[in-house]
Design a protein around this motif. Structure first.
Motif, PDB file in Angstrom:
ATOM      1  N   SER A 463     105.900  91.361  15.351  1.00 53.93           N
ATOM      2  CA  SER A 463     105.289  92.209  14.114  1.00 53.93           C
ATOM      3  C   SER A 463     105.688  91.999  12.683  1.00 53.93           C
ATOM      4  N   PRO A 464     107.137  92.282  12.466  1.00 58.50           N
ATOM      5  CA  PRO A 464     107.628  91.794  10.992  1.00 58.50           C
ATOM      6  C   PRO A 464     107.410  90.299  10.862  1.00 58.50           C
ATOM      7  N   LEU A 465     107.855  89.482  12.046  1.00 58.21           N
ATOM      8  CA  LEU A 465     107.715  88.146  11.838  1.00 58.21           C
ATOM      9  C   LEU A 465     106.281  87.749  11.360  1.00 58.21           C
ATOM     10  N   LEU A 466     105.239  88.237  11.790  1.00 60.54           N
ATOM     11  CA  LEU A 466     104.026  88.105  11.143  1.00 60.54           C
ATOM     12  C   LEU A 466     103.717  88.320   9.922  1.00 60.54           C
ATOM     13  N   VAL A 467     104.172  89.189   9.218  1.00 61.59           N
ATOM     14  CA  VAL A 467     104.600  89.857   7.920  1.00 61.59           C
ATOM     15  C   VAL A 467     105.401  88.631   7.306  1.00 61.59           C
ATOM     16  N   VAL A 468     106.329  88.335   7.698  1.00 62.52           N
ATOM     17  CA  VAL A 468     107.267  87.266   6.847  1.00 62.52           C
ATOM     18  C   VAL A 468     106.470  85.972   6.666  1.00 62.52           C
ATOM     19  N   PHE A 469     105.898  85.388   7.812  1.00 62.67           N
ATOM     20  CA  PHE A 469     105.166  84.184   7.744  1.00 62.67           C
ATOM     21  C   PHE A 469     103.462  84.439   7.456  1.00 62.67           C
ATOM     22  N   ALA A 470     103.246  85.428   6.987  1.00 58.44           N
ATOM     23  CA  ALA A 470     101.952  85.612   6.876  1.00 58.44           C
ATOM     24  C   ALA A 470     101.165  84.777   6.208  1.00 58.44           C
ATOM     25  N   GLN A 471     101.551  84.051   5.180  1.00 56.88           N
ATOM     26  CA  GLN A 471     100.738  82.872   4.364  1.00 56.88           C
ATOM     27  C   GLN A 471     100.495  82.198   5.228  1.00 56.88           C
ATOM     28  N   PRO A 472     101.450  81.279   6.059  1.00 54.76           N
ATOM     29  CA  PRO A 472     100.975  80.015   6.909  1.00 54.76           C
ATOM     30  C   PRO A 472      99.852  80.565   8.131  1.00 54.76           C
ATOM     31  N   VAL A 473     100.308  81.676   8.404  1.00 54.50           N
ATOM     32  CA  VAL A 473      99.443  82.246   9.628  1.00 54.50           C
ATOM     33  C   VAL A 473      97.880  82.551   9.019  1.00 54.50           C
ATOM     34  N   ILE A 474      97.682  83.107   7.968  1.00 52.16           N
ATOM     35  CA  ILE A 474      96.666  83.473   7.245  1.00 52.16           C
ATOM     36  C   ILE A 474      95.940  82.135   7.118  1.00 52.16           C
ATOM     37  N   SER A 475      96.487  81.079   6.343  1.00 52.84           N
ATOM     38  CA  SER A 475      95.982  79.995   6.043  1.00 52.84           C
ATOM     39  C   SER A 475      95.545  79.228   7.439  1.00 52.84           C
ATOM     40  N   TYR A 476      96.153  79.312   8.490  1.00 52.52           N
ATOM     41  CA  TYR A 476      95.692  78.697   9.638  1.00 52.52           C
ATOM     42  C   TYR A 476      94.436  79.483  10.130  1.00 52.52           C
ATOM     43  N   SER A 477      94.405  80.884   9.908  1.00 52.08           N
ATOM     44  CA  SER A 477      93.345  81.395  10.797  1.00 52.08           C
ATOM     45  C   SER A 477      92.205  81.274   9.717  1.00 52.08           C
ATOM     46  N   GLU A 478      92.312  81.078   8.311  1.00 53.19           N
ATOM     47  CA  GLU A 478      91.280  80.786   7.631  1.00 53.19           C
ATOM     48  C   GLU A 478      90.478  79.564   7.914  1.00 53.19           C
ATOM     49  N   ALA A 479      91.300  78.467   8.096  1.00 50.43           N
ATOM     50  CA  ALA A 479      90.857  76.996   8.497  1.00 50.43           C
ATOM     51  C   ALA A 479      90.249  77.143   9.836  1.00 50.43           C
ATOM     52  N   ALA A 480      90.937  78.067  10.754  1.00 56.20           N
ATOM     53  CA  ALA A 480      90.281  78.309  11.989  1.00 56.20           C
ATOM     54  C   ALA A 480      88.919  78.721  11.820  1.00 56.20           C
ATOM     55  N   ALA A 481      88.411  79.886  11.061  1.00 56.68           N
ATOM     56  CA  ALA A 481      87.428  80.506  10.917  1.00 56.68           C
ATOM     57  C   ALA A 481      86.196  79.567  10.292  1.00 56.68           C
ATOM     58  N   ALA A 482      86.805  78.835   9.279  1.00 54.41           N
ATOM     59  CA  ALA A 482      85.992  78.034   8.617  1.00 54.41           C
ATOM     60  C   ALA A 482      85.187  76.895   9.796  1.00 54.41           C
ATOM     61  N   GLN A 483      86.140  76.366  10.500  1.00 56.27           N
ATOM     62  CA  GLN A 483      85.936  75.366  11.650  1.00 56.27           C
ATOM     63  C   GLN A 483      84.982  76.062  12.535  1.00 56.27           C
ATOM     64  N   ILE A 484      84.969  77.120  12.945  1.00 57.61           N
ATOM     65  CA  ILE A 484      84.358  77.728  13.964  1.00 57.61           C
ATOM     66  C   ILE A 484      82.781  77.841  13.475  1.00 57.61           C
ATOM     67  N   LEU A 485      82.701  77.974  11.953  1.00 58.50           N
ATOM     68  CA  LEU A 485      81.516  78.203  11.746  1.00 58.50           C
ATOM     69  C   LEU A 485      80.475  76.914  11.157  1.00 58.50           C
ATOM     70  N   ASP A 486      81.318  75.676  11.337  1.00 63.22           N
ATOM     71  CA  ASP A 486      80.877  74.674  11.171  1.00 63.22           C
ATOM     72  C   ASP A 486      80.405  73.814  12.458  1.00 63.22           C
ATOM     73  N   VAL A 487      79.036  74.365  12.677  1.00 57.39           N
ATOM     74  CA  VAL A 487      78.621  73.679  14.089  1.00 57.39           C
ATOM     75  C   VAL A 487      78.373  72.059  14.047  1.00 57.39           C
ATOM     76  N   ALA A 488      78.182  71.732  12.968  1.00 53.79           N
ATOM     77  CA  ALA A 488      77.970  70.191  12.766  1.00 53.79           C
ATOM     78  C   ALA A 488      79.170  69.459  13.204  1.00 53.79           C
ATOM     79  N   SER A 489      80.387  69.792  12.865  1.00 57.44           N
ATOM     80  CA  SER A 489      81.575  69.249  13.353  1.00 57.44           C
ATOM     81  C   SER A 489      81.815  69.155  14.952  1.00 57.44           C
ATOM     82  N   TYR A 490      81.363  70.059  15.488  1.00 60.18           N
ATOM     83  CA  TYR A 490      81.257  70.130  17.152  1.00 60.18           C
ATOM     84  C   TYR A 490      80.229  69.106  17.563  1.00 60.18           C
ATOM     85  N   LEU A 491      79.147  69.020  16.727  1.00 61.22           N
ATOM     86  CA  LEU A 491      77.928  67.962  17.357  1.00 61.22           C
ATOM     87  C   LEU A 491      78.540  66.501  17.191  1.00 61.22           C
TER      88      LEU A 491
END
Length: 500
Positions: A463-491
């Motif tokens: 839990s505290p580690l997710l706070v300390v490394f919040a920036q890279p974790v959030i950056s990855y989750s943002e990129a993952a969310a963008a990829q999930i919504l891009d159906v054309a990339s899966y096609l």
């Protein structure tokens, strides 16, 4: 093709089969195989996460049969993240079980490996039928794991759990049959192409099949009104099993997220979203009722089981919102809730062992052998799971609340903040009963297992580690969310880019 995509499935399958045939082998050998397996699984998950971080969707076609005819595994940022969350959890659960909990029943380590194979397969598969197959693998293993340690409470919980999931499996097959009968394929990316072009009766049947799948996934995720099996099952399970089951509800939520964004994404036209309005209502209701259940719980394990439901409702709300910001916040909160709640189940077991026959029940008991140490650990863990600053639960909720706008904003703010207050009161009540209201007589329970406590606190340290490394974790989750919504990339990854 990247053959490493097979490892998260094949490694635990092979180790599980090996452990099933080694019942007469020395205990040290069985434990070593299991421990080495989960460590290797973690290393593989880290490698796949690094591989997926470049944004390229990787497809592994078994037997080199191209989609949609062959069986495919699919690695993107989302599936890689889920593999890592599972692998980290598996390492801590396994090493905690090595402190003696694995001796409470037969074949614990083999069943653990089979469950990991099913969970990892569900996260990696790109085919609907194989999603069913991996669901059955993890469910069959979970049936036996729930009975680990035996006891009347576990048998009753397992009976309800088995019956409900058998019904869910039947509905899953019906839905898969409908999809195949209408679309002629069960490849999820190919289904996305077909749904986008369907009209009339075909589209109606596809929506019915999709609604059936959401019902099945909802049963696995345990949101209202399909939740009633979870509190009893999680509260009665042994600590390592309950901790491992913290990822089980996330498998159902993952399937809902994957299906609603890929097969019934924006390209699906009128079928887009597939009932997210209803999911939004059910998410809010799940959060509120689960918080009330936690407040009224009669034991610490029951309270934690209801907190699992609170996290399910919170995650479902983010999925129902469907925006990139909401999905990013959802992924961050998913990591937090899985590891912290699992750690709390392990901590609850350590506390229960110091209370003798009273276990984790909220009854006045003897003075604990280590009240100050365990009290501090529980206090910090309670802050983390309740979503109070400065831990990751607070950051996850803030990210989700920032992602909502319009009429949904006041609804989510009211429910999340209200349930958080109820949760804080429930956890405060639990702490006062367990650590303050005690008999003068000392406990005659076994001494504190410092190694088990170290393992538990290392998991809660996430839990505290997710706070300390919040920036890279959030950056990855943002990129993952963008990829999930891009159906054309899966096609494009499936070489179906010209289909839409």
């Amino acid at each position: 093709m990247n053959h490493w995509l097979l490892v998260p499935v094949l490694l635990p399958l092979i180790c599980g089969a090996l452990l099933m045939t080694s019942s007469r082998s020395p205990l040290g050998l069985v434990r070593s195989i299991s421990a080495v397996s989960v460590v290797l699984l973690l290393l593989c998950a880290v490698y796949l996460l690094m591989t997926a971080s470049n944004g390229q969707i990787q497809v592994y076609a078994l037997g080199n049969w191209s989609a949609p005819f062959g069986i495919v595994l699919l690695l993107d940022r989302l599936s890689a993240l889920m593999l890592l969350v599972t692998a980290v959890l598996a390492v801590f659960v396994t090493f905690y079980a090595l402190r003696g909990d694995d001796l409470r029943g037969s074949y614990f380590h083999a069943l653990l490996q089979f469950q990991l194979a099913g969970i990892n397969g569900a996260f990696l598969t790109g085919d609907l039928f194989n999603l069913f197959v991996f669901f059955e693998i993890l469910l069959i293993a979970s049936y036996a794991l729930l009975l680990h340690g035996l006891g009347a409470a576990r048998i009753r919980a397992a009976l309800h759990y088995v019956i409900l999931n058998l019904i869910g499996s039947g509905l899953f097959l019906i839905a898969a049959g409908l999809f195949y009968g209408v679309a002629g394929t069960l490849n999820m990316v190919d289904l996305a192409r077909f749904v986008a072009q369907a009209e009339g009766d075909q589209l109606f049947l596809l929506e019915v099949a999709g609604a059936l799948l959401i019902l099945v996934f909802g049963l696995k995720a345990a949101f209202l009104p399909l939740h009633f099996w979870l509190p009893r099952a999680y509260a009665s399970a042994t600590a390592p099993v309950a901790a491992l089951f913290a990822i089980m509800t996330k498998v159902g939520l993952y399937a809902i997220l994957r299906f609603s964004t890929l097969v019934f994404g924006e390209q699906a036209g009128t079928a887009s979203g597939l009932g997210t309005e209803l999911l939004w209502i059910l998410a809010l209701a799940t959060i509120l009722l689960a918080a009330l259940g936690a407040f009224a719980a009669s034991s610490l394990t029951s309270l934690l089981a209801y907190l699992v439901l609170v996290s399910v409702g919170t995650l479902l709300a983010g999925i129902a919102l469907g925006s990139e910001a909401a999905l990013s916040a959802t992924l961050y909160y998913l990591i937090h809730s899985t590891w912290v709640i699992a750690g709390l189940f392990l901590l609850a077991d350590i506390i229960a062992k110091q209370r003798g026959d009273l276990g984790s029940s909220f009854k006045v008991g003897p003075i604990l052998l280590n009240p100050h140490l365990l009290g501090i650990c529980f206090f910090l863990a309670a802050i983390a799971v309740a979503g109070l600053p400065p831990f990751s639960g607070f950051f996850g909720k803030v990210l989700l609340l920032q992602a909502v706008s319009g009429d949904a904003a006041w609804q989510l703010w009211a429910v999340v903040l209200g349930s958080g207050l109820i949760g804080v009161i429930g956890l405060s009540r639990a702490g006062s009963l367990l650590f303050w209201r005690q008999h003068n007589a000392p406990s005659h329970a076994a001494p504190l297992d410092k190694t088990a406590l170290t393992i538990t606190m290392a998991l809660l340290l996430s839990s505290p580690l997710l706070v300390v490394f919040a920036q890279p974790v959030i950056s990855y989750s943002e990129a993952a969310a963008a990829q999930i919504l891009d159906v054309a990339s899966y096609l494009q990854a499936m070489q179906l880019e010209g289909a839409l």
